[in-house]
Structures are given as C-alpha cells and as structure tokens.
Design a protein around this motif. Sequence first.
Motif, mmCIF file in Angstrom:
data_model
loop_
_atom_site.group_PDB
_atom_site.id
_atom_site.type_symbol
_atom_site.label_atom_id
_atom_site.label_comp_id
_atom_site.label_asym_id
_atom_site.label_seq_id
_atom_site.Cartn_x
_atom_site.Cartn_y
_atom_site.Cartn_z
ATOM 1 N N THR A 1 0.837 -1.210 0.000
ATOM 2 C CA THR A 1 0.000 0.000 0.000
ATOM 3 C C THR A 1 0.866 1.254 0.000
ATOM 4 O O THR A 1 0.581 2.214 -0.729
ATOM 5 C CB THR A 1 -0.938 -0.002 1.223
ATOM 6 O OG1 THR A 1 -1.751 -1.179 1.206
ATOM 7 C CG2 THR A 1 -1.838 1.223 1.208
ATOM 8 N N ILE A 2 1.913 1.264 0.806
ATOM 9 C CA ILE A 2 2.827 2.421 0.814
ATOM 10 C C ILE A 2 3.474 2.603 -0.551
ATOM 11 O O ILE A 2 3.577 3.726 -1.070
ATOM 12 C CB ILE A 2 3.893 2.241 1.906
ATOM 13 C CG1 ILE A 2 3.253 2.366 3.296
ATOM 14 C CG2 ILE A 2 5.024 3.258 1.743
ATOM 15 C CD1 ILE A 2 4.189 2.053 4.443
ATOM 16 N N ALA A 3 3.901 1.484 -1.167
ATOM 17 C CA ALA A 3 4.491 1.562 -2.506
ATOM 18 C C ALA A 3 3.487 2.111 -3.513
ATOM 19 O O ALA A 3 3.842 2.917 -4.387
ATOM 20 C CB ALA A 3 4.981 0.181 -2.941
ATOM 21 N N ALA A 4 2.214 1.698 -3.396
ATOM 22 C CA ALA A 4 1.176 2.203 -4.296
ATOM 23 C C ALA A 4 1.002 3.712 -4.124
ATOM 24 O O ALA A 4 0.849 4.443 -5.106
ATOM 25 C CB ALA A 4 -0.138 1.474 -4.030
ATOM 26 N N GLY A 5 1.039 4.181 -2.866
ATOM 27 C CA GLY A 5 0.915 5.619 -2.623
ATOM 28 C C GLY A 5 2.071 6.407 -3.210
ATOM 29 O O GLY A 5 1.878 7.466 -3.819
ATOM 30 N N LEU A 6 3.289 5.898 -3.031
ATOM 31 C CA LEU A 6 4.464 6.573 -3.587
ATOM 32 C C LEU A 6 4.438 6.562 -5.111
ATOM 33 O O LEU A 6 4.810 7.555 -5.767
ATOM 34 C CB LEU A 6 5.740 5.895 -3.075
ATOM 35 C CG LEU A 6 5.987 5.994 -1.566
ATOM 36 C CD1 LEU A 6 7.199 5.158 -1.170
ATOM 37 C CD2 LEU A 6 6.188 7.450 -1.145
ATOM 38 N N MET A 7 3.986 5.449 -5.689
ATOM 39 C CA MET A 7 3.887 5.355 -7.140
ATOM 40 C C MET A 7 2.827 6.317 -7.679
ATOM 41 O O MET A 7 2.994 6.928 -8.733
ATOM 42 C CB MET A 7 3.535 3.920 -7.550
ATOM 43 C CG MET A 7 3.687 3.645 -9.050
ATOM 44 S SD MET A 7 3.068 1.996 -9.506
ATOM 45 C CE MET A 7 3.969 0.957 -8.358
ATOM 46 N N MET A 8 1.735 6.459 -6.938
ATOM 47 C CA MET A 8 0.693 7.401 -7.335
ATOM 48 C C MET A 8 1.234 8.832 -7.347
ATOM 49 O O MET A 8 1.006 9.603 -8.285
ATOM 50 C CB MET A 8 -0.491 7.293 -6.376
ATOM 51 C CG MET A 8 -1.699 8.114 -6.776
ATOM 52 S SD MET A 8 -3.088 7.824 -5.633
ATOM 53 C CE MET A 8 -4.362 8.804 -6.451
ATOM 54 N N GLY A 9 1.973 9.180 -6.308
ATOM 55 C CA GLY A 9 2.579 10.509 -6.262
ATOM 56 C C GLY A 9 3.563 10.727 -7.398
ATOM 57 O O GLY A 9 3.595 11.797 -8.010
ATOM 58 N N ALA A 10 4.365 9.699 -7.699
ATOM 59 C CA ALA A 10 5.335 9.801 -8.791
ATOM 60 C C ALA A 10 4.626 9.973 -10.132
ATOM 61 O O ALA A 10 5.064 10.765 -10.980
ATOM 62 C CB ALA A 10 6.221 8.561 -8.812
ATOM 63 N N GLY A 11 3.525 9.227 -10.328
ATOM 64 C CA GLY A 11 2.778 9.345 -11.580
ATOM 65 C C GLY A 11 2.236 10.743 -11.787
ATOM 66 O O GLY A 11 2.307 11.295 -12.898
ATOM 67 N N LEU A 12 1.717 11.349 -10.724
ATOM 68 C CA LEU A 12 1.170 12.711 -10.838
ATOM 69 C C LEU A 12 2.282 13.750 -10.983
ATOM 70 O O LEU A 12 2.129 14.749 -11.693
ATOM 71 C CB LEU A 12 0.287 13.012 -9.630
ATOM 72 C CG LEU A 12 -1.024 12.224 -9.599
ATOM 73 C CD1 LEU A 12 -1.714 12.351 -8.243
ATOM 74 C CD2 LEU A 12 -1.954 12.697 -10.706
ATOM 75 N N LEU A 13 3.404 13.513 -10.312
ATOM 76 C CA LEU A 13 4.554 14.409 -10.453
ATOM 77 C C LEU A 13 5.050 14.418 -11.901
ATOM 78 O O LEU A 13 5.296 15.485 -12.490
ATOM 79 C CB LEU A 13 5.677 13.959 -9.513
ATOM 80 C CG LEU A 13 7.047 14.630 -9.699
ATOM 81 C CD1 LEU A 13 6.949 16.111 -9.355
ATOM 82 C CD2 LEU A 13 8.103 13.952 -8.829
ATOM 83 N N LEU A 14 5.182 13.233 -12.494
ATOM 84 C CA LEU A 14 5.647 13.139 -13.872
ATOM 85 C C LEU A 14 4.608 13.688 -14.851
ATOM 86 O O LEU A 14 4.958 14.267 -15.883
ATOM 87 C CB LEU A 14 5.982 11.685 -14.214
ATOM 88 C CG LEU A 14 7.193 11.102 -13.467
ATOM 89 C CD1 LEU A 14 7.302 9.608 -13.717
ATOM 90 C CD2 LEU A 14 8.473 11.807 -13.916
ATOM 91 N N THR A 15 3.325 13.535 -14.516
ATOM 92 C CA THR A 15 2.265 14.080 -15.363
ATOM 93 C C THR A 15 2.364 15.602 -15.432
ATOM 94 O O THR A 15 2.119 16.206 -16.480
ATOM 95 C CB THR A 15 0.882 13.665 -14.827
ATOM 96 O OG1 THR A 15 0.773 12.240 -14.858
ATOM 97 C CG2 THR A 15 -0.238 14.273 -15.661
#
Length: 411
Positions: free
Chosen positions: A95-109
């Motif tokens: 779950t923590i990895a999913a949250g960090l990945m979500m943040g990374a996806g929006l940052l890159l977007t």
Amino acid sequence: MSVNQTISLEGYTRQQEHVTSVSRIRMLTLIGTIIAQFALGSVYTWSLFNAGLADKLHVPVDNVAFSFGILSLSLALASSISGKMQERFGVTKVTIAAGLMMGAGLLLTAHASSVAMLYLCAGFLLGFADGTGYLLTLSNCVRWFPERKGMISALSIGAYGLGSLGFKYINLSLLQHAGLNNTFLYWGAIATVMVVIGGLLMTDAPKQAVGSQRQANDFTLAEAIVRPQFWMLALIFLTVCMSGLYVIGVAKDIGEQYAGLTFSIAANAVAIIAMANLGGRLVLGVLSDKMPRIRVVSLALLSSLTGMAILLFTPMNMMNFYVALGCIAFSFGGTITVYPSLVSDFFGLNNLTKNYGAIYLGFGIGSLCGSMVAAMFGSFSATFTVIMGLLALSLLLSLLIKTPVREPQLA
C-alpha cells in the motif's frame, strides 16, 4: 481461591486481552482502508484536466481523454496481481508503494511534454498504482470482517467513490489558485500522504481456518477458473461494468444528442449519477448481509435493465433521462460493492484478492467493450440494444448459478 480458579482467571484475562487486541487491529485496518480508498478514488476527477492538458500539449481533447482509458485498463491489470504482491511483501508495504507510485505518476504528469509521456505517466503508472492499492486494501479489510463482508465492502468502496467527489472540489480549487502543473504536484502530495498513512494503519488479515470448510468452499485461482461459476460471475461483472462505465462516460452526450436535452439539463446528469452510484454502494452493500448476495446482484441487473429499457422504449424527457441514468448508476455502484463478498461466498476468503483480481479484469475490458460496440454500431440506440441483451443474459445466469462445492477427497 484455588489454584485451578487462579489459572482459569489468568486464561480468561489473556483471552480478553487477545480479543481486545484483535478488535483494535481490525478497527485500525478499517480506518486505514477508508483513508487510502478515499485518496485512491481521486483518479476519477481526471476529466477536470482534459481541456487544460489539451491546450498545454496542443492536441485534441479526445487524445488526452484516452489516457483515462489506459488508466482503467492498467488499474484492472494491477488489481489482478496485487494478491501475489501482498503474499510476498504484506499489505502495508504494498500500500505504501502504491501511494508513492501514485505521487510519482502525478509528479511526472505535471512535467509531461508529449501525449506519449502522458499515456505512460497518467495512464499506465497512475492506473497501476491505483489498481494495486484499491483491490489489495479492499480485500484485506473484507477478510478481517467475515461476519460483515457486505457492510465493510460498502464502507470501503463508498470511501473510494466519495474520494472522487471530495477531490473534485480540492482539485477545482487548486486549478483556480495554483495552475495546472502545480495542481498535479499538490494532488500527488496529498494523495500520497493519505495512502501512506492508511497503509501504516493496516495489518494483514489472518488466513481462515483450514478444515472441512476449506474442502467445501475455499478455492485457489487455478481451482476456481476451471469451474463454470467463475466464468459466469466474470461475464456478469463485465456486463455490468460495460453498461455502467459506457453510460456514465457519455452521459452528457446521451442527454444532448440522443434525448435532445439542453446542455445544462444534460450536464446535471453528473450529479444524478454520483448520488445514484453512492446510493447503490450503500443500499446494496448493506442489503447483501441480509440476503443471498447473488440475489442482490440479480436486483442490480434488473435495475440496469430497467434503465436501458427506459432509454430505448420511452419518450426521452428530463425525468426519464435522469431515472434511466439513476437506475444504471445504482446498479453499477451496488454491483462493484457486492462483488468482492460474492466472490468470497463462491470461492472462499483465503484467495479472495487473486480470485476477485482475475474477475476484476472485466472492469477494464468492459470499459473498452462499451467504446468498441459504440464505434462499431455508430448509434446510441444500437449500443443500448446490445448492452440490454447482455444484461438479460447476465440476469438469467445470476438466477441459475449455484455455489461450487469441492469434490470430497477419498482417504
């Protein structure tokens, strides 16, 4: 006091402490799941960004909107493998990895300079993060509350639905005051913090006891997919997702082009759908703890069939339009809520994340099928007719399906 009485009291005290500890863990897991689901549901505010991204990248809006289709498919694919990830790393780490990945996806977007990069970041990466966290946390929480599976599903998936509504106002405010790129950054930061906090509160649900119940109703994915009930449930789920996602996705266009309504009346469909969707999640989720869940799904299918019949066979005015959309959104929200518990009724709790994850692929496939049927036939009425036929077949399957029973093993 005798020695036996002292030992008995000590045993009772330990038992009470254990019960208190388990209750605390269950409640913390439920709270963490609701927090994480609320943040994960924010991806359904994506339509707010289509116009701004189209202007930024100098492409048609349709090109930008396609990224949400990629997101939906990636979400479904990630959901199907999240069970394996939980087995290896545990619910908190994933779950923590999913949250960090979500943040990374929006940052890159926020820094996407081409449509291809947008598809990769906002489509694949963001969808994979969302799908990983969504089904994993939902299934884990349901397994903690086997006696109230329907209510827990309603609370969890209700939070996911409310996340899209709550973040709609958050992101609208950010767009107004911070601009497009910074909105993605702030959205990513808020969502990441919420998902990480939710993950830290969660604990992996214990395996169910193995014994006679295991033999009767506990199937691995390999055992489940060779049974006709699995494919019957998969077809029903795909059909409901196809009808719900298609109609929800083009509701305003149906109102304007098919029903001949004004823009403002057609645009109000968004609010009708949101309320009906949430109502379906809560009403059918709670109802599923009071009657056989497959019958709840039959009611949901009947609701969607009613909505399609109104669209096809009644004069289109504002009231009929709203009632039809409400019936379909109610069915979609309720089915999504009831299905995890329904799958556990058929194939057990121990492998719920894997078994439901495979069926959940119908979410992404159903979304694509609706668009493909619409493109193939080129009219709303023809598409509604195809969907109505599939709904009628699914209703029949829901009335005929029986819970699978494992063959007794010879000694």
